[in-house]
Structure formats: structure tokens, C-alpha cells
Design a protein around this motif. Structure first.
Motif, short mmCIF file in Angstrom:
data_model
loop_
_atom_site.label_atom_id
_atom_site.label_comp_id
_atom_site.label_asym_id
_atom_site.label_seq_id
_atom_site.Cartn_x
_atom_site.Cartn_y
_atom_site.Cartn_z
N GLU A 1 0.86 -1.20 0.00
CA GLU A 1 0.00 0.00 0.00
C GLU A 1 0.90 1.24 0.00
OE1 GLU A 1 -3.70 -2.10 2.36
OE2 GLU A 1 -2.00 -1.35 3.49
N GLU B 1 -2.71 -11.02 -15.06
CA GLU B 1 -3.57 -9.95 -14.56
C GLU B 1 -3.49 -9.87 -13.03
OE1 GLU B 1 -5.93 -6.67 -15.05
OE2 GLU B 1 -4.99 -7.89 -16.62
N GLN B 2 -3.41 -11.03 -12.38
CA GLN B 2 -3.43 -11.07 -10.92
C GLN B 2 -2.19 -10.44 -10.31
OE1 GLN B 2 -6.02 -11.58 -9.45
NE2 GLN B 2 -5.87 -12.72 -7.56
N LYS C 1 -0.80 -7.86 -11.09
CA LYS C 1 -0.96 -6.41 -11.01
C LYS C 1 -1.54 -6.00 -9.66
CE LYS C 1 -1.74 -6.02 -16.02
NZ LYS C 1 -2.73 -5.66 -17.07
N ASN C 2 -2.12 -6.96 -8.96
CA ASN C 2 -2.63 -6.73 -7.61
C ASN C 2 -1.45 -6.76 -6.64
OD1 ASN C 2 -3.56 -7.42 -4.90
ND2 ASN C 2 -5.57 -7.76 -5.80
N LEU D 1 -1.12 -6.90 -3.44
CA LEU D 1 -1.13 -7.89 -2.36
C LEU D 1 -0.63 -9.24 -2.85
CD1 LEU D 1 -4.59 -7.07 -0.71
CD2 LEU D 1 -2.33 -6.42 0.14
N TYR D 2 -1.08 -9.63 -4.03
CA TYR D 2 -0.64 -10.91 -4.60
C TYR D 2 0.83 -10.85 -5.01
CZ TYR D 2 -5.21 -13.13 -4.62
OH TYR D 2 -6.39 -13.72 -4.23
N SER E 1 -6.62 -2.08 2.78
CA SER E 1 -7.28 -3.29 2.28
C SER E 1 -8.02 -4.03 3.38
CB SER E 1 -6.22 -4.24 1.68
OG SER E 1 -5.44 -3.58 0.72
N HIS F 1 -9.05 -9.54 2.02
CA HIS F 1 -8.21 -9.43 0.84
C HIS F 1 -6.76 -9.80 1.15
CE1 HIS F 1 -11.13 -6.47 -1.37
NE2 HIS F 1 -11.72 -7.56 -0.91
N ALA G 1 -4.91 -13.40 -0.38
CA ALA G 1 -3.64 -13.44 -1.13
C ALA G 1 -2.63 -14.34 -0.44
CB ALA G 1 -3.09 -12.02 -1.28
#
Length: 337
Positions: A22, A101-102, A104-105, A107-108, A128, A132, A136
Motif C-alpha cells: 500500500e 492480470e493477478q 498487477k494486484n 497484495l498478490y 485493504s 483481501h 492473497a
């Protein structure tokens, strides 16, 4: 030396690679600035470097530029993590396109960096929801071998005039995650909390499995669950100093223990209290916090394959700093073990 003075010194002695996903959240940036200045951890932000530095400048922060920044949109860098996520989740139907795509998150991506050995630990949650952060961690890191449950412990910092615990500390669990643990889960919570007692509180764990019965003074299936969990915990870790079922007064008051559980290796001197359900643990820590004026450090998440801790979205900068220090100590403790 206070608990956090000792934990800070330990973290400084072995700085861990800490992921902060974050990266433009103001409190997180302020906490990171202090962490960098005090050389507590090697900070890795996930985000856009220009945006992070712009936000830091608004806040008057001087040390953020020293941190490493990973851009989740940099496919050249993140591709290996996408491939890792695809490998981990392809049996769940995750395609390579979905994996790309994931990552880009943030947390992941943070959890994938830990999984790949490119980072040691992560702290998130100021922005978050807990669900969430944990999703992850569960999907990428999973739990430790032999552990199927994640739990949450609190270190209760007791006032000087309270004569219980060790060094004015008691460790409570589970107070945050599992509503009604099974017998096996309760045993796992005990084993993992003992590690928190040793690695974070710095105490030799003496674990009391709590109930409304002491050594068979009452008969009930919920008492049986606690009693059986003690035996499973002993099998999991034969070196563990543990006893139960014990009532709370028998666990911590020597005079009561002498009458109710004579000869117990734990009763009357417990520093680690395992509650039979989440409602009991959560109620207990909040009552001790309010009625005794105790400090509550946590929840410290236990059972994950690598340290990830979740923040309250109402966390202060001090809360975030303290959570980072605890998380780094978890990582150090796991490596030493």
C-alpha cells in the motif's frame, strides 16, 4: 529494555526485506520513513516510484527515496511471478492470462515475491480489508507444513502491579481468526502460539489450554476437546511445556494451582493461554485490556508459511511501525528455527 526496544534491536541486527504493497497510503509512508531511518528493515514498495515520491514529498518525508520500488505494471519484471502464480493455481483453473492480470494486484505480487524468495515478509491492511490480505496469503503462501489453520495471538503487556505472567507479559490465542477450532486446530494453535511466545515475547513458553474445568473437575464434550488437543500438541512438539485442561485461575495463580493441579509443569506459572474458542479469547483480551489497563500487541498472525500481518484500517503510524517490527522478528525467528 522494553519489549519493543528488544524487538527493534533484533530487527536492526538482521534487516529483513519487507514488502509494503500500500505504497501511497500516508500512514504507511510515514511508518516506512521511520523504519528506513532506523535501519529496521529493507523496505520494498509496490507501486509507481514517481507517485510514491510525490506523496512522500507532500508529507515532508526524507528517507522514502532509499526504498526499492517494484512497479506491478512492469511485465518484464513481473512475468516470473505470473508464471509462479499460474503454476500454483492452475489446478484451480487459473490460466496464464489470469495470472498475468493477478500480479498487477499488489497484495498478490507481494506474497509471490516472498514465495519466490525475493522478500521475507509483508505488512498490509491500512487500505485493504482483512479478507483481501488473507486471501492473497492463503492462495500464494499457504500454511506451514503440518499446520492447516491460521490464528491470531496478542501479547498482553500487563501493568507493573499485576503479578501474573513472565516479565509482565501474557500471550493470548486465538483471539482473532478461528471461531470454533477443532481439536486438531486447537493443538496447532497451541504449538504456533508457543513459537510466538519464544520468538516475539522472548519468553520460554509455558502453555495452558484453558477450559471451565481443571483436570477433570467437570465432564463435557468441550472439555474433552481441550484435553485431547493437549495430547495432540505434545505429539506435534514433544519439547512443548503444556498442560490442560486448566481453568484460568489454576493456570496463572500459584495458590489455586497448588490445590487444583498439584505437580503440573504449567499451572500457576503459565505465560501462554490458549482459549477454546474465538469468542472467549476475543472477550478475554479486550476485558484485560480495559479493566487491567494492559497493552495489547497484535493480532500477530500465526501459521502462514511466511510472515504476513494485517493492519486495522484505523491503524496509527505507531501501530504500523510496531506491526512491521513484530513481522520482521517473526521472519528472523522462522529462519533461526
Amino acid at each position: 529494555m522494553t519489549l519493543f526496544e528488544r524487538l527493534t534491536a533484533t530487527a536492526q541486527s538482521m534487516p529483513q526485506r519487507l514488502v509494503l504493497p500500500e505504497s501511497t497510503e500516508p500512514r504507511t509512508l510515514q511508518a516506512a520513513d521511520r523504519i528506513i531511518a532506523d535501519k529496521i528493515a529493507q523496505v520494498v514498495f509496490i507501486g509507481n516510484r514517481e507517485e510514491i515520491l510525490a506523496e512522500a514529498e507532500k508529507l515532508g518525508l526524507k528517507n522514502i527515496a532509499e526504498a526499492e520500488v517494484i512497479n506491478p505494471l512492469d511485465k518484464e519484471y513481473t512475468q516470473k511471478y505470473a508464471e509462479l502464480f499460474h503454476e500454483l493455481r492452475k489446478k484451480k483453473g487459473v490460466t496464464m492470462e489470469m495470472a498475468e492480470e493477478q500480479v498487477k494486484n499488489a497484495l498478490y505480487l507481494g506474497c509471490l515475491m516472498i514465495k519466490a524468495g525475493d522478500a521475507d515478509c509483508m505488512v498490509a491492511g491500512a487500505l485493504s480489508p482483512t479478507s483481501h490480505v488473507l486471501r492473497a496469503a492463503f492462495q500464494v503462501l499457504k500454511t506451514k507444513p503440518g499446520i492447516s489453520v491460521v490464528s491470531g495471538a496478542f501479547i498482553m503487556l500487563l501493568p507493573e502491579n499485576v503479578p501474573y505472567g513472565d516479565d509482565h507479559m501474557l500471550i493470548f490465542a486465538d483471539c482473532a481468526v478461528v471461531p470454533d477450532p477443532t481439536t486438531e486446530e486447537l493443538a496447532q494453535i497451541a504449538v504456533e502460539t508457543a513459537k510466538t511466545t519464544k520468538n516475539i515475547a522472548g519468553l520460554d513458553p509455558k502453555v495452558a489450554m484453558l477450559s471451565f474445568s481443571t483436570w477433570g473437575s467437570a465432564q463435557h464434550e468441550r472439555v474433552d476437546k481441550v484435553r485431547n488437543a493437549v495430547e495432540i500438541a505434545k505429539q506435534m512438539d514433544p519439547s512443548l511445556v503444556i498442560d490442560g485442561e486448566l481453568q484460568s485461575d489454576a493456570a496463572i495463580v500459584p495458590e489455586v494451582a497448588a490445590k487444583k493441579a498439584p505437580g503440573s509443569p504449567v499451572a500457576g506459572h503459565a505465560n501462554t493461554l490458549i482459549f477454546p474458542s474465538l469468542e472467549v479469547g476475543n472477550i478475554a483480551y479486550k476485558l484485560v485490556q480495559r479493566l487491567a489497563g494492559a497493552g495489547a500487541v497484535g493480532p500477530i498472525l500465526q501459521g502462514l508459511a511466511a510472515p504476513v500481518n494485517d493492519l486495522s484500517r484505523g491503524a496509527t503510524v505507531d501501530d504500523i511501525v510496531n506491526t512491521i517490527i513484530v513481522t520482521c522478528n517473526q521472519a528472523i525467528g522462522e529462519k533461526k528455527q
